[in-house]
Write a protein that holds these residues in place. Structure first.
Motif, PDB file in Angstrom:
ATOM      1  N   PRO A  21      22.137  35.666   2.367  1.00  0.00           N
ATOM      2  CA  PRO A  21      21.620  35.747   3.737  1.00  0.00           C
ATOM      3  C   PRO A  21      20.371  34.890   3.926  1.00  0.00           C
ATOM      4  N   GLU A  22      19.960  34.746   5.157  1.00  0.00           N
ATOM      5  CA  GLU A  22      18.768  33.949   5.456  1.00  0.00           C
ATOM      6  C   GLU A  22      17.566  34.453   4.661  1.00  0.00           C
ATOM      7  N   ASN A  23      16.793  33.503   4.166  1.00  0.00           N
ATOM      8  CA  ASN A  23      15.564  33.762   3.388  1.00  0.00           C
ATOM      9  C   ASN A  23      15.848  34.320   1.999  1.00  0.00           C
ATOM     10  N   GLU A  24      17.090  34.288   1.568  1.00  0.00           N
ATOM     11  CA  GLU A  24      17.438  34.752   0.220  1.00  0.00           C
ATOM     12  C   GLU A  24      17.758  33.536  -0.643  1.00  0.00           C
ATOM     13  N   ILE A  25      17.025  33.380  -1.761  1.00  0.00           N
ATOM     14  CA  ILE A  25      17.214  32.198  -2.607  1.00  0.00           C
ATOM     15  C   ILE A  25      17.570  32.559  -4.047  1.00  0.00           C
ATOM     16  N   HIS A  26      17.659  33.851  -4.373  1.00  0.00           N
ATOM     17  CA  HIS A  26      17.953  34.271  -5.748  1.00  0.00           C
ATOM     18  C   HIS A  26      19.456  34.149  -5.988  1.00  0.00           C
ATOM     19  N   GLU A  27      19.842  33.056  -6.627  1.00  0.00           N
ATOM     20  CA  GLU A  27      21.233  32.600  -6.580  1.00  0.00           C
ATOM     21  C   GLU A  27      22.039  32.836  -7.849  1.00  0.00           C
ATOM     22  N   ILE A  28      21.412  33.072  -8.984  1.00  0.00           N
ATOM     23  CA  ILE A  28      22.158  33.088 -10.243  1.00  0.00           C
ATOM     24  C   ILE A  28      23.253  34.153 -10.238  1.00  0.00           C
ATOM     25  N   GLY A  29      22.942  35.349  -9.745  1.00  0.00           N
ATOM     26  CA  GLY A  29      23.948  36.409  -9.717  1.00  0.00           C
ATOM     27  C   GLY A  29      25.168  36.009  -8.912  1.00  0.00           C
ATOM     28  N   LEU A  30      24.951  35.414  -7.748  1.00  0.00           N
ATOM     29  CA  LEU A  30      26.062  34.997  -6.890  1.00  0.00           C
ATOM     30  C   LEU A  30      26.862  33.876  -7.540  1.00  0.00           C
ATOM     31  N   LEU A  31      26.180  32.936  -8.197  1.00  0.00           N
ATOM     32  CA  LEU A  31      26.880  31.865  -8.902  1.00  0.00           C
ATOM     33  C   LEU A  31      27.821  32.441  -9.956  1.00  0.00           C
ATOM     34  N   TYR A  32      27.335  33.449 -10.681  1.00  0.00           N
ATOM     35  CA  TYR A  32      28.181  34.021 -11.729  1.00  0.00           C
ATOM     36  C   TYR A  32      29.334  34.827 -11.126  1.00  0.00           C
ATOM     37  N   VAL A  33      29.097  35.521 -10.027  1.00  0.00           N
ATOM     38  CA  VAL A  33      30.185  36.237  -9.345  1.00  0.00           C
ATOM     39  C   VAL A  33      31.280  35.245  -8.947  1.00  0.00           C
ATOM     40  N   ASN A  34      30.882  34.080  -8.479  1.00  0.00           N
ATOM     41  CA  ASN A  34      31.850  33.041  -8.130  1.00  0.00           C
ATOM     42  C   ASN A  34      32.730  32.693  -9.334  1.00  0.00           C
ATOM     43  N   TYR A  35      32.097  32.581 -10.507  1.00  0.00           N
ATOM     44  CA  TYR A  35      32.838  32.307 -11.740  1.00  0.00           C
ATOM     45  C   TYR A  35      33.844  33.415 -12.034  1.00  0.00           C
ATOM     46  N   TYR A  95      41.566  33.425  -7.845  1.00  0.00           N
ATOM     47  CA  TYR A  95      41.417  33.397  -6.390  1.00  0.00           C
ATOM     48  C   TYR A  95      40.746  32.101  -5.928  1.00  0.00           C
ATOM     49  N   LYS A  96      40.962  31.771  -4.664  1.00  0.00           N
ATOM     50  CA  LYS A  96      40.229  30.683  -4.033  1.00  0.00           C
ATOM     51  C   LYS A  96      38.870  31.202  -3.598  1.00  0.00           C
ATOM     52  N   THR A  97      37.831  30.428  -3.865  1.00  0.00           N
ATOM     53  CA  THR A  97      36.498  30.791  -3.394  1.00  0.00           C
ATOM     54  C   THR A  97      35.920  29.652  -2.560  1.00  0.00           C
ATOM     55  N   ILE A  98      35.077  30.035  -1.615  1.00  0.00           N
ATOM     56  CA  ILE A  98      34.317  29.084  -0.805  1.00  0.00           C
ATOM     57  C   ILE A  98      32.854  29.435  -1.027  1.00  0.00           C
ATOM     58  N   TYR A  99      32.147  28.590  -1.773  1.00  0.00           N
ATOM     59  CA  TYR A  99      30.765  28.898  -2.128  1.00  0.00           C
ATOM     60  C   TYR A  99      29.831  28.236  -1.133  1.00  0.00           C
ATOM     61  N   LEU A 100      29.085  29.018  -0.382  1.00  0.00           N
ATOM     62  CA  LEU A 100      28.213  28.515   0.672  1.00  0.00           C
ATOM     63  C   LEU A 100      26.739  28.502   0.271  1.00  0.00           C
ATOM     64  N   LEU A 153      26.112  43.091  -3.465  1.00  0.00           N
ATOM     65  CA  LEU A 153      25.371  43.502  -4.649  1.00  0.00           C
ATOM     66  C   LEU A 153      23.886  43.283  -4.374  1.00  0.00           C
ATOM     67  N   GLY A 154      23.036  43.771  -5.281  1.00  0.00           N
ATOM     68  CA  GLY A 154      21.612  43.446  -5.194  1.00  0.00           C
ATOM     69  C   GLY A 154      20.692  44.624  -4.991  1.00  0.00           C
ATOM     70  N   ARG A 155      19.421  44.348  -5.203  1.00  0.00           N
ATOM     71  CA  ARG A 155      18.377  45.379  -5.225  1.00  0.00           C
ATOM     72  C   ARG A 155      18.236  46.112  -3.896  1.00  0.00           C
ATOM     73  N   GLN A 156      18.489  45.429  -2.784  1.00  0.00           N
ATOM     74  CA  GLN A 156      18.302  46.047  -1.474  1.00  0.00           C
ATOM     75  C   GLN A 156      19.315  47.166  -1.190  1.00  0.00           C
ATOM     76  N   LEU A 157      20.337  47.272  -2.027  1.00  0.00           N
ATOM     77  CA  LEU A 157      21.332  48.329  -1.815  1.00  0.00           C
ATOM     78  C   LEU A 157      20.736  49.720  -1.956  1.00  0.00           C
ATOM     79  N   GLN A 158      19.585  49.818  -2.618  1.00  0.00           N
ATOM     80  CA  GLN A 158      18.948  51.127  -2.782  1.00  0.00           C
ATOM     81  C   GLN A 158      18.567  51.739  -1.435  1.00  0.00           C
ATOM     82  N   HIS A 159      18.509  50.907  -0.399  1.00  0.00           N
ATOM     83  CA  HIS A 159      18.140  51.391   0.927  1.00  0.00           C
ATOM     84  C   HIS A 159      19.357  51.710   1.801  1.00  0.00           C
TER      85      HIS A 159
END
Length: 299
Positions: A188-202, A209-214, A270-276
């Motif tokens: 999402p906007e203002n989110e730059i922590h990318e490593i987790g998402l990169l690995y999920v893509n893998y 599956y087909k993925t579209i990485y944005l 996924l991610g830390r903000q899910l605690q809310h």
């Protein structure tokens, strides 16, 4: 060499090794394992060689060596002893220590050497889970305690990203085997922590599956373009710092209204903000996951 950190406080030594400062002082005084220098204000500082020695001693200590026995081993023999005890159980801690040294020294060659040695015995997936994730967890703590700078963190995380990209590219060269779903991955906007998402893509590509990485900081309204091309899109995102707690509910509502008007889109988060978020109060189109493993099992 001007960019290399050459001097470490005792708090740095504690944070990088996991050995308490009080214990380091005891080892220093009782066994003469380290010879710190003193600043003009009489504060201990330790050299890079002392850090390397402490990390090696830590590995020996954590593998059953008593500190009194380690103290009797000559300086040149300690690295040899470390090499002797590296096995499937100790390999992880040795690799993490080596990668931390690579980070502190901005030493790309040491990173590659350590990574290549791991790949000789482990799959890329095992390296990521067994070594990279624990290392990244430690980096967060080291950064918070000012042991490392943002430059250190960017250096090591970009090297890890490179390795993920290499394995993703290998999978992307193959045609998708499964066509019942398409996955669109974004932050999402203002989110730059990318490593987790990169690995999920893998992980998703690995299952055919087909993925579209944005990638990073993607406005929600721009995702609508994908609906013109694909049905049954599963949007996947990591909420580490954004959306903020006070904007999460509106974000979920906006997704449902704008991207799931016809009931065919899903949002996996996924991610830390899910605690809310309360998962039982979410729309059926939104699903949360505590770990990458949980998401992988749902594929």
């Amino acid at each position: 060499m001007n960019n290399v950190k050459q001097s470490f406080s005792i708090r740095d030594m504690e944070n990088l090794s996991g050995i308490k400062a009080h214990t380091i002082r005891i080892w220093e005084k009782r066994y003469n394992l380290f010879t710190p220098e003193r600043t003009s204000t009489n504060i201990r500082t330790y050299s890079l060689a002392s850090l390397q020695k402490l990390l090696n001693i830590t590995l020996l200590y954590n593998n059953g060596y008593k500190i009194s026995k380690i103290a009797r081993i000559s300086e040149g023999e300690i690295p040899k002893k470390v090499s002797e005890i590296i096995s499937s159980t100790s390999e992880k801690s040795h690799a993490i220590n080596a990668l931390k040294l690579a980070m502190v020294n901005f030493d790309q060659s040491l990173f590659y050497e350590t990574y290549d040695a791991l790949l000789e015995k482990k799959s890329f997936k095992e390296v990521f889970y067994d070594v990279f994730i624990p290392l990244l967890t430690e980096l967060g703590l080291l950064w918070q305690t000012d042991t490392i700078s943002p430059a250190h963190e960017h250096f090591i995380t970009n090297l890890i990203k490179q390795k993920i990209h290499v394995h993703v590219e290998q999978l992307q060269s193959r045609a998708p085997r499964r066509n019942d779903k398409v996955f669109a991955l974004f932050l999402p906007e203002n989110e730059i922590h990318e490593i987790g998402l990169l690995y999920v893509n893998y992980e998703i590509l690995l299952r055919g599956y087909k993925t579209i990485y944005l990638g990073q900081t993607m406005p929600l309204e721009n995702l609508g373009d994908l609906l013109k091309y694909f049905d049954n899109i599963h949007f996947v995102s990591y909420f580490t710092v954004s959306p903020t707690k006070d904007r999460l509910e509106k974000y979920i509502t906006d997704f449902t209204n704008d991207l799931n008007r016809h009931g065919q889109s899903k949002l996996w988060i996924l991610g830390r903000q899910l605690q809310h978020l309360s998962s039982h109060e979410l729309p059926s189109s939104v699903r949360t996951f505590g770990t990458i493993d949980q998401l992988a099992e749902a594929l």
